[in-house]
Design a protein around this motif. Structure first.
Motif, PDB file in Angstrom:
ATOM      1  N   VAL A 256      21.334  11.784 -63.191  1.00 61.05           N
ATOM      2  CA  VAL A 256      21.037  12.083 -61.785  1.00 61.05           C
ATOM      3  C   VAL A 256      21.109  10.812 -60.951  1.00 61.05           C
ATOM      4  O   VAL A 256      21.663  10.805 -59.842  1.00 61.05           O
TER       5      VAL A 256
ATOM      6  N   GLN B 195      16.259  15.545 -54.341  1.00 56.65           N
ATOM      7  CA  GLN B 195      17.340  14.823 -55.023  1.00 56.65           C
ATOM      8  C   GLN B 195      18.586  14.748 -54.154  1.00 56.65           C
ATOM      9  O   GLN B 195      19.258  13.714 -54.095  1.00 56.65           O
TER      10      GLN B 195
ATOM     11  N   MET C 220      20.331  21.126 -58.035  1.00 57.09           N
ATOM     12  CA  MET C 220      19.562  19.950 -57.626  1.00 57.09           C
ATOM     13  C   MET C 220      18.568  20.329 -56.535  1.00 57.09           C
ATOM     14  O   MET C 220      18.844  21.193 -55.696  1.00 57.09           O
TER      15      MET C 220
ATOM     16  N   LYS D 144      23.246  16.267 -65.078  1.00 60.43           N
ATOM     17  CA  LYS D 144      22.360  17.117 -64.284  1.00 60.43           C
ATOM     18  C   LYS D 144      20.911  17.114 -64.746  1.00 60.43           C
ATOM     19  O   LYS D 144      20.005  17.385 -63.960  1.00 60.43           O
TER      20      LYS D 144
END
Length: 250
Positions: A186, A229, A225, A180
């Protein structure tokens, strides 16, 4: 408890090992091999993709399933998963007694069986004698609503945590932080999600995939997020993602 996120958590074999150690109450359990999203082809019937299939150093075999919906953890589905495991564990000519112990484990969002217990161990028994029928097959239901101050309860707490620093387990927290809060993690999540949705488009199930994209959008939003993203992850426009987020806020 998000299926896609947990799939990436379990790519780190130490996470799978820790989860099994807690559920099986065996601190010495050592996972030596695992496959995620293992596709069991059945030429004469229904095939299935199992979330995680692992083997320990004592040749016990495990199928770990993360289930958010009750119908995904029905008793007959557990039975079917047992059969899929068994049919791939013997080579032609092997003796049936060579079958290893197998464990199908459902970690469920709700108390699917309705017993209000943290864990249920399912075995076959003789109706007449009450003795366990020693076929080596085990089914376990783990109720993630039970988050008491036990090792199992703390694990269930960790599976629901949105932030790594809220977790008890250093092993899981390290992996969640990597996924994360680092660029590599990511990007890994985004790449996998993009592959999933590209596969959906290729199979022509665009309507169903759009619904799944929306569900995943909200799940990733809960994990912290950003809209940008998420848009990259599900391969949709930022406008679509922002609209879904706005709708969910009402």
């Amino acid at each position: 408890m998000n299926d896609i996120f947990m799939r990436n958590v379990l790519k780190e074999i130490s996470c799978t090992e820790y989860i099994l150690q807690v559920i099986m109450n065996r601190t010495g359990l050592k996972v030596i091999d695992q496959t995620l999203q293992k596709d069991y082809k059945n030429l004469q019937g229904r095939s299935a993709i199992l979330d995680c299939v692992a083997k320990d150093a004592e040749n016990n075999h495990f199928n770990v399933e993360i289930q958010g919906e009750n119908d995904g953890a029905s008793p007959k589905r557990a039975r079917y998963h047992c059969g899929l495991l068994d049919m791939n564990l013997l080579n032609p000519g092997d003796f049936f007694d060579n079958l290893p112990e197998t464990y199908v484990i459902f970690i469920t969002k709700n108390d699917v069986l309705g017993y209000n217990l943290p864990i249920n161990h399912i075995r076959r028994r003789s109706n007449e004698t009450g003795e366990i029928f020693e076929d080596g097959q085990h089914i376990l239901y783990v109720n993630s609503k039970k988050q008491d101050n036990t090792e199992l309860g703390r694990l269930m707490h960790d599976l629901h945590c949105k932030e790594a620093d809220e977790m008890y387990s250093n092993i899981l927290a390290t992996r969640v932080h990597q996924l994360k809060e680092t660029e590599e993690g990511v990007n890994q999540m985004c790449q996998e999600l993009e592959e999933i949705y590209n596969e959906g488009e290729q199979s022509g199930v665009q309507k169903g995939e759009l619904k799944k994209a929306r569900e995943t959008t909200l799940a990733l939003l809960e994990m912290g997020m950003s809209a940008e993203q998420i848009a990259k992850a599900v391969n949709l426009s930022i406008e679509t993602i922002q609209n879904w987020i706005s709708e969910a806020s009402f």
